[in-house]
Design an enzyme around this catalytic site. Sequence first.
Site, PDB file in Angstrom:
ATOM      1  CE  LYS A  24      -1.500   1.671   4.055  1.00  0.00           C
ATOM      2  NZ  LYS A  24      -1.210   3.079   4.388  1.00  0.00           N
ATOM      3  CG  ASN A  25       2.413   2.720   3.421  1.00  0.00           C
ATOM      4  OD1 ASN A  25       1.274   3.107   3.140  1.00  0.00           O
ATOM      5  ND2 ASN A  25       2.798   2.466   4.647  1.00  0.00           N
ATOM      6  NE  ARG A  94       0.872  11.325   5.814  1.00  0.00           N
ATOM      7  CZ  ARG A  94       1.080  12.523   6.371  1.00  0.00           C
ATOM      8  NH1 ARG A  94       0.067  13.223   6.796  1.00  0.00           N
ATOM      9  NH2 ARG A  94       2.296  13.001   6.507  1.00  0.00           N
ATOM     10  CB  CYS A 118      -3.315  11.081  11.578  1.00  0.00           C
ATOM     11  SG  CYS A 118      -3.112   9.346  11.282  1.00  0.00           S
ATOM     12  NE  ARG A 123       1.197  10.346   9.791  1.00  0.00           N
ATOM     13  CZ  ARG A 123       0.600   9.304   9.174  1.00  0.00           C
ATOM     14  NH1 ARG A 123      -0.566   8.910   9.586  1.00  0.00           N
ATOM     15  NH2 ARG A 123       1.158   8.720   8.145  1.00  0.00           N
ATOM     16  CB  ILE A 125       3.511  18.230   5.771  1.00  0.00           C
ATOM     17  CG1 ILE A 125       2.648  19.437   6.121  1.00  0.00           C
ATOM     18  CG2 ILE A 125       2.691  16.950   5.722  1.00  0.00           C
ATOM     19  CD1 ILE A 125       1.615  19.770   5.081  1.00  0.00           C
ATOM     20  CG  ASP A 126       8.023  20.422   9.832  1.00  0.00           C
ATOM     21  OD1 ASP A 126       8.842  20.743  10.702  1.00  0.00           O
ATOM     22  OD2 ASP A 126       7.627  19.245   9.691  1.00  0.00           O
ATOM     23  CG  ASP A 308       3.443   1.487   9.694  1.00  0.00           C
ATOM     24  OD1 ASP A 308       3.663   1.711   8.496  1.00  0.00           O
ATOM     25  OD2 ASP A 308       3.188   2.389  10.513  1.00  0.00           O
ATOM     26  CB  ILE A 330       7.695   6.663  14.586  1.00  0.00           C
ATOM     27  CG1 ILE A 330       8.881   5.710  14.506  1.00  0.00           C
ATOM     28  CG2 ILE A 330       7.425   7.371  13.259  1.00  0.00           C
ATOM     29  CD1 ILE A 330      10.196   6.359  14.098  1.00  0.00           C
ATOM     30  NE  ARG A 400      -7.177   4.739   6.276  1.00  0.00           N
ATOM     31  CZ  ARG A 400      -6.302   5.332   7.088  1.00  0.00           C
ATOM     32  NH1 ARG A 400      -6.529   5.357   8.395  1.00  0.00           N
ATOM     33  NH2 ARG A 400      -5.231   5.907   6.605  1.00  0.00           N
TER      34      ARG A 400
HETATM   35  C1  EPZ Z   1       4.768   6.810   6.319  1.00  0.00           C
HETATM   36  O1  EPZ Z   1       4.023   7.881   6.860  1.00  0.00           O
HETATM   37  C2  EPZ Z   1       3.790   5.646   6.225  1.00  0.00           C
HETATM   38  N1  EPZ Z   1       2.692   6.023   5.341  1.00  0.00           N
HETATM   39  C3  EPZ Z   1       3.258   5.323   7.624  1.00  0.00           C
HETATM   40  O2  EPZ Z   1       2.426   4.177   7.502  1.00  0.00           O
HETATM   41  C4  EPZ Z   1       4.446   4.988   8.537  1.00  0.00           C
HETATM   42  O3  EPZ Z   1       3.972   4.748   9.847  1.00  0.00           O
HETATM   43  C5  EPZ Z   1       5.438   6.150   8.548  1.00  0.00           C
HETATM   44  O4  EPZ Z   1       5.845   6.451   7.194  1.00  0.00           O
HETATM   45  C6  EPZ Z   1       6.683   5.839   9.364  1.00  0.00           C
HETATM   46  O5  EPZ Z   1       7.304   4.693   8.841  1.00  0.00           O
HETATM   47  C7  EPZ Z   1       2.890   6.026   4.011  1.00  0.00           C
HETATM   48  O6  EPZ Z   1       3.972   5.723   3.518  1.00  0.00           O
HETATM   49  C8  EPZ Z   1       1.705   6.417   3.168  1.00  0.00           C
HETATM   50  P1  EPZ Z   1       6.919  10.141   8.289  1.00  0.00           P
HETATM   51  P2  EPZ Z   1       4.656   9.370   6.843  1.00  0.00           P
HETATM   52  O7  EPZ Z   1       6.863  11.370   7.452  1.00  0.00           O
HETATM   53  O8  EPZ Z   1       5.545   9.528   5.675  1.00  0.00           O
HETATM   54  C9  EPZ Z   1       7.573  13.497  11.575  1.00  0.00           C
HETATM   55  C10 EPZ Z   1       0.464   2.913   7.765  1.00  0.00           C
HETATM   56  O9  EPZ Z   1      -0.037   2.397   8.779  1.00  0.00           O
HETATM   57  N2  EPZ Z   1       7.651  14.423  10.429  1.00  0.00           N
HETATM   58  O10 EPZ Z   1       8.015   9.164   8.049  1.00  0.00           O
HETATM   59  O11 EPZ Z   1       3.536  10.324   7.012  1.00  0.00           O
HETATM   60  C11 EPZ Z   1       6.152  12.927  11.713  1.00  0.00           C
HETATM   61  O12 EPZ Z   1       5.352  13.810  12.475  1.00  0.00           O
HETATM   62  C12 EPZ Z   1       1.029   4.310   7.839  1.00  0.00           C
HETATM   63  O13 EPZ Z   1       0.552   2.352   6.634  1.00  0.00           O
HETATM   64  C13 EPZ Z   1       7.971  15.761  10.659  1.00  0.00           C
HETATM   65  O14 EPZ Z   1       8.228  16.179  11.789  1.00  0.00           O
HETATM   66  O15 EPZ Z   1       5.536   9.347   8.144  1.00  0.00           O
HETATM   67  C14 EPZ Z   1       6.379  11.602  12.404  1.00  0.00           C
HETATM   68  O16 EPZ Z   1       6.457  11.811  13.792  1.00  0.00           O
HETATM   69  C15 EPZ Z   1       0.808   4.948   9.215  1.00  0.00           C
HETATM   70  N3  EPZ Z   1       7.986  16.624   9.594  1.00  0.00           N
HETATM   71  C16 EPZ Z   1       7.751  11.164  11.883  1.00  0.00           C
HETATM   72  O17 EPZ Z   1       8.363  12.330  11.329  1.00  0.00           O
HETATM   73  C17 EPZ Z   1       7.714  16.197   8.307  1.00  0.00           C
HETATM   74  O18 EPZ Z   1       7.739  17.022   7.364  1.00  0.00           O
HETATM   75  C18 EPZ Z   1       7.692  10.094  10.796  1.00  0.00           C
HETATM   76  O19 EPZ Z   1       6.826  10.583   9.808  1.00  0.00           O
HETATM   77  C19 EPZ Z   1       7.411  14.829   8.095  1.00  0.00           C
HETATM   78  C20 EPZ Z   1       7.392  13.973   9.171  1.00  0.00           C
END
Ligand code: EPZ
Length: 421
Positions: A24-25, A94, A118, A123, A125-126, A308, A330, A400
Amino acid sequence: MNNAKIVIHGKQKLCGSVRISGAKNAALPELAASLLTADEVHFQSVPQVEDVKVMFHVLENLGAQGIFNADAVTIQVPTLKSAEIPNELGKTSRASILILGPLVARNGYAKVSRPGGCAIGDRKIDFHLQGLREMGVTIRETADHIIANADNGLQAIDYTFPNKTVTGAENLLMAAALAQGQTILRNCALEPEVGDLVDLLTAMGSHIHGKNTETLTITGQNRLNGARHTLIPDRIEMGTYVIAASLRGNNEVMIENAIPEYIDSLLSVLTEIGIEVSTWDDKITVRTRGPLCPVEVETLPYPGYPTDLQAQLTTLLTQADGVSKIKENIFNNRFQHAVELNKLGASIQVDRDVAFIKGKTPLSGRTIRATDLRASAALVLAGLMAEGQTVVENAYQLLRGYEDMPGKLRQLGANITLIHE
Ligand code: EPZ
């Protein structure tokens, strides 16, 4: 769909084989990458799960023409009919944030909904927005939307992610594919789904070096071409079934279409717990022998233990003889499944980012509620072990991200039914 629930009669032995679907990811960023070309892109091994269907519909709203037939998707965006994602579509997954990079790179303008709140925590995105701004994108943020403009196209950058972000790396990778010049992205996430996106973009004509390393170098192109791509298997689905097979009293379960190395961190934890795991080529077999030992685990970016698979491991550890400890590094709200597991008889105490799981506790079925995608899988696993009937409400969360989990578990001998009310 939101009234779906899952009914499980526990304590059935699981044995036989289960086949892992596509990731999925990987599907989410890769479908978004179809925006980077006007040609047709053809995918195989796409999981039929709700989050991927949402992404497909969001792309159709933007002007994509496509067919989603079984596990194959053919998609083409010859021209855009819109560059804005309606709120109701963008909030549920996402999808919207993964469209931002490729859409603004293709079109010079994009308006996407700010990712919805979420259940598992912030989550942010900065880092996505910081990287795009450095590429020359003007970003305006409102409470609900992100509006991006790049009147003069995107410029190559040398950018270091402050922390690992999976979709952050994917977003900037896709944007850089059409930026002028050579972009270097440093401190990139190492999750296999990032590498699979590199493979797709390369097949589309991108020149990218550093696959599966923390430094990706992308030479931007004026345009990309269509491609054919088969997605990697879903390592989180794989890990979920390996844990299901580890539950008490199961015979041998074979997981097929697997890539064992993707879940090395889980397999070593299971060995420490006392589960017998054998792996070869694209198969994993699991046998449960004797008592389960408690362990201490913390979630980390890949190749560390994946967040995950934290909820699913929590369920297994309710059956270990002693107190286990899981630290969630995380996300800041990813223990909601503990409350529901305690309703079944588990003894889990959460103290901020740490859960203490006191085993071994017999579980008895009752009605519980899924709060998020991976928590819903943890609750289903608990139902497989519980005495009597367990009903998991809000089962949409499971749909999902897991392709036909009830069907796959029934194939292994579970007594489980999905009910749409
Ligand atoms: C991806 O989410 C996955 N989703 C998530 O899977 C997974 O849990 C996560 O990576 C961690 O492995 C997809 O790939 C669609 P991150 P993502 O950006 O990219 C912080 C599932 O169950 N962060 O790696 O959104 C953030 O807040 C889902 O399939 C910032 O601070 O996760 C988090 O604490 C759930 N600023 C940490 O980093 C940013 O700009 C990891 O987030 C981006 C992230």
